[in-house]
Design a protein around this motif. Sequence first.
Motif, PDB file in Angstrom:
ATOM      1  N   PHE A 148       4.522  -0.058   2.083  1.00 28.73           N
ATOM      2  CA  PHE A 148       4.084  -1.286   1.403  1.00 28.73           C
ATOM      3  C   PHE A 148       2.557  -1.411   1.430  1.00 28.73           C
ATOM      4  O   PHE A 148       1.915  -1.652   0.399  1.00 28.73           O
ATOM      5  N   VAL A 149       1.952  -1.225   2.598  1.00 29.01           N
ATOM      6  CA  VAL A 149       0.494  -1.347   2.734  1.00 29.01           C
ATOM      7  C   VAL A 149      -0.217  -0.272   1.925  1.00 29.01           C
ATOM      8  O   VAL A 149      -1.244  -0.538   1.274  1.00 29.01           O
ATOM      9  N   ALA A 150       0.314   0.943   1.922  1.00 29.32           N
ATOM     10  CA  ALA A 150      -0.301   2.026   1.151  1.00 29.32           C
ATOM     11  C   ALA A 150      -0.265   1.732  -0.344  1.00 29.32           C
ATOM     12  O   ALA A 150      -1.247   1.996  -1.064  1.00 29.32           O
ATOM     13  N   ILE A 151       0.826   1.180  -0.823  1.00 37.52           N
ATOM     14  CA  ILE A 151       0.941   0.847  -2.247  1.00 37.52           C
ATOM     15  C   ILE A 151      -0.064  -0.229  -2.630  1.00 37.52           C
ATOM     16  O   ILE A 151      -0.753  -0.131  -3.654  1.00 37.52           O
ATOM     17  N   VAL A 152      -0.201  -1.245  -1.783  1.00 39.35           N
ATOM     18  CA  VAL A 152      -1.146  -2.330  -2.066  1.00 39.35           C
ATOM     19  C   VAL A 152      -2.582  -1.803  -2.018  1.00 39.35           C
ATOM     20  O   VAL A 152      -3.422  -2.129  -2.869  1.00 39.35           O
ATOM     21  N   ASP A 153      -2.893  -0.990  -1.043  1.00 40.05           N
ATOM     22  CA  ASP A 153      -4.262  -0.499  -0.888  1.00 40.05           C
ATOM     23  C   ASP A 153      -4.672   0.437  -2.021  1.00 40.05           C
ATOM     24  O   ASP A 153      -5.840   0.431  -2.450  1.00 40.05           O
ATOM     25  N   THR A 154      -3.749   1.256  -2.503  1.00 37.97           N
ATOM     26  CA  THR A 154      -4.086   2.217  -3.563  1.00 37.97           C
ATOM     27  C   THR A 154      -3.868   1.658  -4.952  1.00 37.97           C
ATOM     28  O   THR A 154      -4.441   2.158  -5.927  1.00 37.97           O
ATOM     29  N   GLY A 155      -3.033   0.637  -5.065  1.00 36.43           N
ATOM     30  CA  GLY A 155      -2.792   0.003  -6.369  1.00 36.43           C
ATOM     31  C   GLY A 155      -1.746   0.681  -7.215  1.00 36.43           C
ATOM     32  O   GLY A 155      -1.492   0.263  -8.353  1.00 36.43           O
TER      33      GLY A 155
ATOM     34  N   ALA B 231       4.673 -14.338  -2.049  1.00 40.72           N
ATOM     35  CA  ALA B 231       5.304 -13.947  -0.782  1.00 40.72           C
ATOM     36  C   ALA B 231       4.707 -12.652  -0.263  1.00 40.72           C
ATOM     37  O   ALA B 231       4.537 -12.455   0.938  1.00 40.72           O
ATOM     38  N   GLY B 232       4.336 -11.772  -1.220  1.00 41.61           N
ATOM     39  CA  GLY B 232       3.730 -10.501  -0.823  1.00 41.61           C
ATOM     40  C   GLY B 232       2.376 -10.686  -0.168  1.00 41.61           C
ATOM     41  O   GLY B 232       2.023  -9.962   0.770  1.00 41.61           O
ATOM     42  N   GLU B 233       1.597 -11.674  -0.679  1.00 37.08           N
ATOM     43  CA  GLU B 233       0.290 -11.971  -0.080  1.00 37.08           C
ATOM     44  C   GLU B 233       0.446 -12.373   1.384  1.00 37.08           C
ATOM     45  O   GLU B 233      -0.281 -11.901   2.261  1.00 37.08           O
ATOM     46  N   GLU B 234       1.397 -13.245   1.626  1.00 33.03           N
ATOM     47  CA  GLU B 234       1.606 -13.712   3.005  1.00 33.03           C
ATOM     48  C   GLU B 234       2.135 -12.593   3.888  1.00 33.03           C
ATOM     49  O   GLU B 234       1.710 -12.426   5.034  1.00 33.03           O
ATOM     50  N   PHE B 235       3.058 -11.794   3.337  1.00 34.55           N
ATOM     51  CA  PHE B 235       3.634 -10.695   4.133  1.00 34.55           C
ATOM     52  C   PHE B 235       2.581  -9.639   4.444  1.00 34.55           C
ATOM     53  O   PHE B 235       2.592  -9.024   5.520  1.00 34.55           O
ATOM     54  N   MET B 236       1.647  -9.431   3.512  1.00 43.19           N
ATOM     55  CA  MET B 236       0.632  -8.400   3.676  1.00 43.19           C
ATOM     56  C   MET B 236      -0.216  -8.636   4.931  1.00 43.19           C
ATOM     57  O   MET B 236      -0.533  -7.704   5.671  1.00 43.19           O
ATOM     58  N   ALA B 237      -0.603  -9.913   5.157  1.00 40.85           N
ATOM     59  CA  ALA B 237      -1.426 -10.221   6.333  1.00 40.85           C
ATOM     60  C   ALA B 237      -0.705  -9.843   7.618  1.00 40.85           C
ATOM     61  O   ALA B 237      -1.293  -9.267   8.542  1.00 40.85           O
ATOM     62  N   HIS B 238       0.580 -10.159   7.690  1.00 40.44           N
ATOM     63  CA  HIS B 238       1.364  -9.811   8.882  1.00 40.44           C
ATOM     64  C   HIS B 238       1.559  -8.297   8.991  1.00 40.44           C
ATOM     65  O   HIS B 238       1.528  -7.737  10.096  1.00 40.44           O
ATOM     66  N   ALA B 239       1.758  -7.647   7.844  1.00 43.78           N
ATOM     67  CA  ALA B 239       1.992  -6.200   7.852  1.00 43.78           C
ATOM     68  C   ALA B 239       0.785  -5.457   8.405  1.00 43.78           C
ATOM     69  O   ALA B 239       0.920  -4.513   9.192  1.00 43.78           O
ATOM     70  N   ARG B 240      -0.419  -5.870   8.009  1.00 44.34           N
ATOM     71  CA  ARG B 240      -1.624  -5.214   8.524  1.00 44.34           C
ATOM     72  C   ARG B 240      -1.745  -5.409  10.039  1.00 44.34           C
ATOM     73  O   ARG B 240      -2.110  -4.470  10.758  1.00 44.34           O
ATOM     74  N   ARG B 241      -1.457  -6.629  10.493  1.00 46.56           N
ATOM     75  CA  ARG B 241      -1.549  -6.891  11.936  1.00 46.56           C
ATOM     76  C   ARG B 241      -0.553  -6.035  12.714  1.00 46.56           C
ATOM     77  O   ARG B 241      -0.858  -5.525  13.793  1.00 46.56           O
ATOM     78  N   ILE B 242       0.645  -5.892  12.154  1.00 48.12           N
ATOM     79  CA  ILE B 242       1.662  -5.076  12.820  1.00 48.12           C
ATOM     80  C   ILE B 242       1.190  -3.634  12.951  1.00 48.12           C
ATOM     81  O   ILE B 242       1.294  -3.025  14.025  1.00 48.12           O
ATOM     82  N   LEU B 243       0.628  -3.083  11.882  1.00 48.50           N
ATOM     83  CA  LEU B 243       0.165  -1.700  11.938  1.00 48.50           C
ATOM     84  C   LEU B 243      -0.996  -1.527  12.909  1.00 48.50           C
ATOM     85  O   LEU B 243      -1.092  -0.521  13.618  1.00 48.50           O
ATOM     86  N   ILE B 244      -1.890  -2.528  12.960  1.00 52.04           N
ATOM     87  CA  ILE B 244      -3.007  -2.470  13.908  1.00 52.04           C
ATOM     88  C   ILE B 244      -2.500  -2.501  15.341  1.00 52.04           C
ATOM     89  O   ILE B 244      -2.946  -1.735  16.203  1.00 52.04           O
TER      90      ILE B 244
ATOM     91  N   VAL C 110       0.222   8.924   1.672  1.00 48.55           N
ATOM     92  CA  VAL C 110       1.114   8.995   2.839  1.00 48.55           C
ATOM     93  C   VAL C 110       1.920  10.285   2.874  1.00 48.55           C
ATOM     94  O   VAL C 110       2.851  10.426   3.666  1.00 48.55           O
ATOM     95  N   ASN C 111       1.578  11.227   2.004  1.00 50.82           N
ATOM     96  CA  ASN C 111       2.242  12.525   1.962  1.00 50.82           C
ATOM     97  C   ASN C 111       3.745  12.385   1.726  1.00 50.82           C
ATOM     98  O   ASN C 111       4.567  12.926   2.469  1.00 50.82           O
ATOM     99  N   SER C 112       4.078  11.635   0.690  1.00 50.10           N
ATOM    100  CA  SER C 112       5.484  11.401   0.357  1.00 50.10           C
ATOM    101  C   SER C 112       5.650  11.569  -1.148  1.00 50.10           C
ATOM    102  O   SER C 112       4.769  12.092  -1.836  1.00 50.10           O
TER     103      SER C 112
END
Length: 300
Positions: free
Chosen positions: A11-18, A62-75, A27-29
């Motif tokens: 999800f984060v890779a898709i958002v970051d690359t567009g 909903a994606g905007e809100e989820f994105m903030a949590h997703a980045r924190r989880i990965l960090i 992500v080598n997939s």
Amino acid sequence: MNVTLKQIRAFVAIVDTGSFTAAATAVNSTQSSLSVLMRELETAVGVRLLERTTRTVQLTEAGEEFMAHARRILIEVENALTSADELVARKRGRVTVAAPPVVAALMLPSVIARFRATYPNIVVMVEDITPQEIVARVASGQADCGLGTFAGELKDVHSRRLIDEELVLICPSTHPLAQRREIRSQDLRDVSIVGLAGSPDVRRSLDVRLRLAGVHVPPAIEVRQMFTSLGMVGAGLGVAIWPSWATRILPAFNVVARPLVDPPARFTISVITPARRTLSPATQSFVEMLSETGRDFTLA
């Protein structure tokens, strides 16, 4: 809800690359694999996270809100993995060592100094307690390892021999026994003895030696700590048993050491570790250094 790190990373890779295509490369997939991961993620969270067109990918509210949590989880995951790597590499950690006061004061400092020079970010805690408490502390996990002389069957701990110590008799420098080069059991007739009530193995060994020599002299004074016996002997109140590796402190108390013979009195100093718990990398390093440094102690 069953969300995986693989889905969050996709999800984060898709958002970051567009785009799914660029994210797949990052992500080598494959693009199809990322599409499956996104469908699974949106099904798990119960809302649409991305708006997809033929050319663009945009976040929903909903994606905007989820994105903030997703980045924190990965960090947080990355930080946890880094911490684990550092711990395995023995860069950080904590070791709690239990030892009798005389061992803590006279044997451990050189070991800890060497250990800290090698692993400066590992904290070492020393529990200077009575020998009777050490096994219980280590078995329960309150201490990572313990040093001392341990007799009989030990439960819930593993034991490793460090050194075979030779016990000596200590007496004031003005005592008649100080004039002898070595001490035999018969020499202790009519001599005041400072007994170690807190060290049953040493006490038992002395009692057996005296009985075999036909000497029956009850201790004039009983103490629980070896440092206390040193003070008593220094004050001229009697003689006592002392480990040969710790004789360098005796001159400060005007006390001298003489070897015990017929036969010599020896004990083993061991390091014990919990039997039911995997040692931390920091503790493993400390026990290894204890074993190495133990060979450096010169026994009189």
